[in-house]
Scaffold this motif. Structure first.
Motif, PDB file in Angstrom:
ATOM      1  N   HIS A  14      15.266  -8.566  15.982  1.00 43.85           N
ATOM      2  CA  HIS A  14      16.098  -7.369  15.889  1.00 43.85           C
ATOM      3  C   HIS A  14      17.572  -7.740  15.907  1.00 43.85           C
ATOM      4  CE1 HIS A  14      12.642  -4.774  16.321  1.00 43.85           C
ATOM      5  NE2 HIS A  14      12.312  -5.342  17.465  1.00 43.85           N
ATOM      6  N   ARG A  15      18.411  -6.867  15.389  1.00 46.92           N
ATOM      7  CA  ARG A  15      19.846  -7.130  15.312  1.00 46.92           C
ATOM      8  C   ARG A  15      20.433  -7.431  16.685  1.00 46.92           C
ATOM      9  NH1 ARG A  15      24.421  -5.204  16.605  1.00 46.92           N
ATOM     10  NH2 ARG A  15      26.313  -5.574  15.340  1.00 46.92           N
ATOM     11  N   GLU A  16      20.041  -6.649  17.715  1.00 51.42           N
ATOM     12  CA  GLU A  16      20.612  -6.830  19.046  1.00 51.42           C
ATOM     13  C   GLU A  16      20.273  -8.214  19.603  1.00 51.42           C
ATOM     14  OE1 GLU A  16      18.931  -4.227  18.010  1.00 51.42           O
ATOM     15  OE2 GLU A  16      20.546  -2.737  17.950  1.00 51.42           O
ATOM     16  N   GLU A  26      28.061 -19.110  21.390  1.00 48.42           N
ATOM     17  CA  GLU A  26      29.516 -18.963  21.291  1.00 48.42           C
ATOM     18  C   GLU A  26      29.983 -18.861  19.847  1.00 48.42           C
ATOM     19  OE1 GLU A  26      31.190 -22.148  23.563  1.00 48.42           O
ATOM     20  OE2 GLU A  26      30.641 -21.246  25.485  1.00 48.42           O
ATOM     21  N   ILE A  27      29.255 -18.074  19.071  1.00 42.22           N
ATOM     22  CA  ILE A  27      29.610 -17.812  17.689  1.00 42.22           C
ATOM     23  C   ILE A  27      30.284 -16.452  17.629  1.00 42.22           C
ATOM     24  CG2 ILE A  27      28.719 -17.425  15.360  1.00 42.22           C
ATOM     25  CD1 ILE A  27      26.403 -19.321  16.083  1.00 42.22           C
ATOM     26  N   GLU A  28      31.499 -16.412  17.153  1.00 41.18           N
ATOM     27  CA  GLU A  28      32.259 -15.167  17.114  1.00 41.18           C
ATOM     28  C   GLU A  28      31.851 -14.324  15.911  1.00 41.18           C
ATOM     29  OE1 GLU A  28      36.402 -15.820  17.342  1.00 41.18           O
ATOM     30  OE2 GLU A  28      36.331 -16.851  19.279  1.00 41.18           O
ATOM     31  N   LEU A  29      31.593 -13.060  16.160  1.00 44.91           N
ATOM     32  CA  LEU A  29      31.225 -12.103  15.124  1.00 44.91           C
ATOM     33  C   LEU A  29      31.886 -10.768  15.428  1.00 44.91           C
ATOM     34  CD1 LEU A  29      27.396 -12.805  14.868  1.00 44.91           C
ATOM     35  CD2 LEU A  29      29.031 -13.178  13.018  1.00 44.91           C
ATOM     36  N   ARG A  30      32.130  -9.995  14.420  1.00 49.43           N
ATOM     37  CA  ARG A  30      32.609  -8.642  14.644  1.00 49.43           C
ATOM     38  C   ARG A  30      31.498  -7.810  15.279  1.00 49.43           C
ATOM     39  NH1 ARG A  30      35.963  -6.880   9.179  1.00 49.43           N
ATOM     40  NH2 ARG A  30      37.622  -8.454   9.362  1.00 49.43           N
ATOM     41  N   ALA A  31      31.890  -6.876  16.145  1.00 48.89           N
ATOM     42  CA  ALA A  31      30.899  -6.027  16.809  1.00 48.89           C
ATOM     43  C   ALA A  31      30.095  -5.219  15.804  1.00 48.89           C
ATOM     44  CB  ALA A  31      31.594  -5.090  17.798  1.00 48.89           C
ATOM     45  N   SER A  32      30.683  -4.945  14.659  1.00 44.73           N
ATOM     46  CA  SER A  32      30.006  -4.131  13.638  1.00 44.73           C
ATOM     47  C   SER A  32      29.207  -4.966  12.642  1.00 44.73           C
ATOM     48  CB  SER A  32      31.040  -3.306  12.874  1.00 44.73           C
ATOM     49  OG  SER A  32      31.994  -4.170  12.242  1.00 44.73           O
ATOM     50  N   ALA A  33      29.112  -6.278  12.863  1.00 41.07           N
ATOM     51  CA  ALA A  33      28.410  -7.145  11.917  1.00 41.07           C
ATOM     52  C   ALA A  33      26.979  -6.677  11.713  1.00 41.07           C
ATOM     53  CB  ALA A  33      28.426  -8.583  12.411  1.00 41.07           C
ATOM     54  N   LYS A  35      22.915  -6.918  10.539  1.00 37.48           N
ATOM     55  CA  LYS A  35      21.862  -7.888  10.815  1.00 37.48           C
ATOM     56  C   LYS A  35      21.897  -9.013   9.791  1.00 37.48           C
ATOM     57  CE  LYS A  35      16.871  -8.600  11.067  1.00 37.48           C
ATOM     58  NZ  LYS A  35      15.521  -7.995  11.140  1.00 37.48           N
ATOM     59  N   ALA A  36      22.044  -8.665   8.520  1.00 38.69           N
ATOM     60  CA  ALA A  36      22.077  -9.684   7.465  1.00 38.69           C
ATOM     61  C   ALA A  36      23.216 -10.671   7.676  1.00 38.69           C
ATOM     62  CB  ALA A  36      22.205  -9.015   6.098  1.00 38.69           C
ATOM     63  N   LYS A  37      24.386 -10.181   8.106  1.00 38.85           N
ATOM     64  CA  LYS A  37      25.533 -11.048   8.344  1.00 38.85           C
ATOM     65  C   LYS A  37      25.267 -11.993   9.508  1.00 38.85           C
ATOM     66  CE  LYS A  37      29.754 -12.585   8.085  1.00 38.85           C
ATOM     67  NZ  LYS A  37      30.162 -13.479   6.962  1.00 38.85           N
ATOM     68  N   ILE A  38      24.666 -11.461  10.590  1.00 40.83           N
ATOM     69  CA  ILE A  38      24.390 -12.303  11.757  1.00 40.83           C
ATOM     70  C   ILE A  38      23.370 -13.378  11.398  1.00 40.83           C
ATOM     71  CG2 ILE A  38      23.643 -12.344  14.151  1.00 40.83           C
ATOM     72  CD1 ILE A  38      24.456  -9.412  14.358  1.00 40.83           C
TER      73      ILE A  38
END
Length: 230
Positions: A14-16, A26-33, A35-38
């Motif tokens: 799951h995305r969460e 410790e991989i930085e991502l936007r909070a709105s990223a 699932k596909a981006k993550i």
């Protein structure tokens, strides 16, 4: 079905959960990223290698990855992890020393590694904690149901919850609420754990501090008490 790849295994989650893995490594991502981006970022990451990711997944997650790829879903966490990675567990391993159960409680306070567990004649009766991966006797005093349907060993419950208060991750009202939760929590036998004091009284006598398996935030090794300001 094909053997799982790093990307195809990530796509099962799951995305969460993917976002939590990104934080862990410790991989930085936007909070709105999305699932596909993550998935894309984790799949390309060298730090979050496939074995490293598999190593922190829960047994249920590994079983679901196996199911989605047409692999057998039975077995303990180590076997499922090896299956996801396309590896075979060694058929023969040097037999480690069999650790005795604790003399006072009738079970091992600290549990067993997979090697230690497999060397025991009661291996099939042991239960693996999906949080820490150690094996314990199926005694209700060792297990705690919390966070929805999740059940972990009592050590993971105390380490995860007491630890984030003691290391200052939460404070103020949030810390006070968590302390109250820990102090009132019962184990699977419906007996109160008794907070830090009760936990230490029950499990510290059989705890091997020299070979502590629970890490730097072990509240059996530490004498730190709840912060007075919480």
């Amino acid at each position: 079905m094909p053997t799982p790849t790093k990307r195809s295994a990530l796509e099962v989650l799951h995305r969460e959960r993917l976002a939590a893995l990104a934080r862990r490594f410790e991989i930085e991502l936007r909070a709105s990223a999305s699932k596909a981006k993550i998935v894309e970022v984790l799949a390309r990451s060298r730090v979050a290698s496939f074995p490293a990711i598999v190593g922190v997944l829960l047994r249920g997650e590994l079983a679901e990855i196996c199911r989605r790829h047409g692999l057998a879903v039975r077995g303990r966490k180590g076997a499922l992890a090896a299956r996801v990675l396309g590896q075979e567990l060694a058929a023969t391993q040097p037999a480690p020393k069999v650790m005795p159960a604790g003399p006072q409680l009738g079970f091992s306070t600290d549990g067993y590694t997979e090697e230690e567990a497999r060397a025991r004649p009661d291996f099939d009766e042991l239960v693996e904690c999906e949080a820490c991966g150690r094996y314990f006797e199926n005694d209700p005093r060792l297990w705690v149901g919390w966070s929805g349907a999740s059940i972990t060993c009592v050590h993971c419950f105390m380490g995860m919850n007491a630890g984030i208060v003691l290391d200052g991750t939460v404070d103020g009202d949030e810390a006070a609420d968590l302390i109250e939760f820990v102090e009132e929590k019962e184990d699977e036998s419906t007996d109160p754990i008794g907070g830090l004091a009760g936990y230490r009284q029950r499990f510290r006598p059989g705890h091997d501090r020299k070979r502590c398996p629970f890490g730097s935030l072990c509240v059996l090794c530490s004498d730190v008490d709840w912060p007075s300001s919480a």
